[in-house]
Scaffold this motif. Structure first.
Motif, mmCIF file in Angstrom:
data_model
loop_
_atom_site.group_PDB
_atom_site.id
_atom_site.type_symbol
_atom_site.label_atom_id
_atom_site.label_comp_id
_atom_site.label_asym_id
_atom_site.label_seq_id
_atom_site.Cartn_x
_atom_site.Cartn_y
_atom_site.Cartn_z
ATOM 1 N N PHE A 4 176.216 30.882 -84.394
ATOM 2 C CA PHE A 4 174.945 30.279 -84.393
ATOM 3 C C PHE A 4 174.026 31.601 -84.146
ATOM 4 O O PHE A 4 174.271 32.187 -83.150
ATOM 5 N N GLN A 6 170.252 31.049 -84.054
ATOM 6 C CA GLN A 6 169.046 30.872 -83.483
ATOM 7 C C GLN A 6 169.252 29.579 -82.721
ATOM 8 O O GLN A 6 169.823 28.558 -83.172
ATOM 9 N N ASN A 7 168.622 29.386 -81.650
ATOM 10 C CA ASN A 7 168.630 28.017 -80.704
ATOM 11 C C ASN A 7 167.608 27.082 -81.172
ATOM 12 O O ASN A 7 166.713 27.316 -82.116
ATOM 13 N N PRO A 8 168.078 25.785 -81.019
ATOM 14 C CA PRO A 8 167.409 24.704 -81.471
ATOM 15 C C PRO A 8 165.974 24.858 -80.706
ATOM 16 O O PRO A 8 165.775 25.529 -79.664
ATOM 17 N N THR A 9 164.852 24.235 -81.412
ATOM 18 C CA THR A 9 163.791 24.403 -81.000
ATOM 19 C C THR A 9 163.197 23.318 -80.061
ATOM 20 O O THR A 9 162.000 23.346 -79.519
ATOM 21 N N SER A 15 166.829 17.531 -76.396
ATOM 22 C CA SER A 15 168.189 17.802 -77.116
ATOM 23 C C SER A 15 169.519 17.562 -76.430
ATOM 24 O O SER A 15 170.545 17.569 -77.079
ATOM 25 N N LYS A 21 169.115 21.043 -84.793
ATOM 26 C CA LYS A 21 169.279 21.882 -85.984
ATOM 27 C C LYS A 21 169.199 23.352 -85.544
ATOM 28 O O LYS A 21 168.627 23.514 -84.575
ATOM 29 N N SER A 22 170.158 24.308 -86.291
ATOM 30 C CA SER A 22 170.144 25.499 -85.681
ATOM 31 C C SER A 22 170.530 26.435 -87.185
ATOM 32 O O SER A 22 171.213 25.828 -87.764
ATOM 33 N N ALA A 24 172.663 29.295 -88.795
ATOM 34 C CA ALA A 24 174.231 29.769 -88.407
ATOM 35 C C ALA A 24 174.585 30.804 -89.478
ATOM 36 O O ALA A 24 174.231 30.547 -90.736
ATOM 37 N N THR A 37 171.107 26.542 -92.292
ATOM 38 C CA THR A 37 170.617 25.594 -91.000
ATOM 39 C C THR A 37 171.760 24.603 -91.068
ATOM 40 O O THR A 37 172.165 23.877 -92.086
ATOM 41 N N ARG A 49 176.424 21.640 -73.966
ATOM 42 C CA ARG A 49 175.584 22.761 -74.912
ATOM 43 C C ARG A 49 175.140 23.828 -74.046
ATOM 44 O O ARG A 49 174.484 23.475 -73.245
ATOM 45 N N ARG A 51 172.808 27.101 -74.206
ATOM 46 C CA ARG A 51 171.572 27.880 -75.211
ATOM 47 C C ARG A 51 171.908 29.534 -75.272
ATOM 48 O O ARG A 51 172.318 29.810 -74.099
#
Length: 66
Positions: A4, A6-9, A15, A21-22, A24, A37, A49, A51
């Motif tokens: 991964f 980018q972190n989910p927004t 979350s 969504k992230s 990868a 994505t 989970r 971060r």
């Protein structure tokens, strides 16, 4: 397994129990990575989970494709 990038927004509270969504890096089976994505499912019992603000691909990740 995707790496991964980018972190989910979404917020932590939103979350915690939802799929997010992230971005990868995914090995494409042809010796390269594809940036795409992906959906990250909510944690199951006994899972968390985490971060990750940043991530990268090192030369050993790339060498493992060959």
């Amino acid at each position: 397994m995707p790496i991964f990038l980018q972190n989910p927004t979404q917020s932590k509270a939103a979350s915690k129990h939802r799929t997010v969504k992230s971005l990868a890096a995914i090995a494409d089976g042809k010796g390269s990575f594809v940036i795409d994505t992906v959906d990250v499912r909510a944690p199951l019992t006994g899972e968390v989970r985490v971060r990750l603000p940043t991530a990268g691909i090192c030369h050993t990740d790339h060498a493992s494709l060959n």
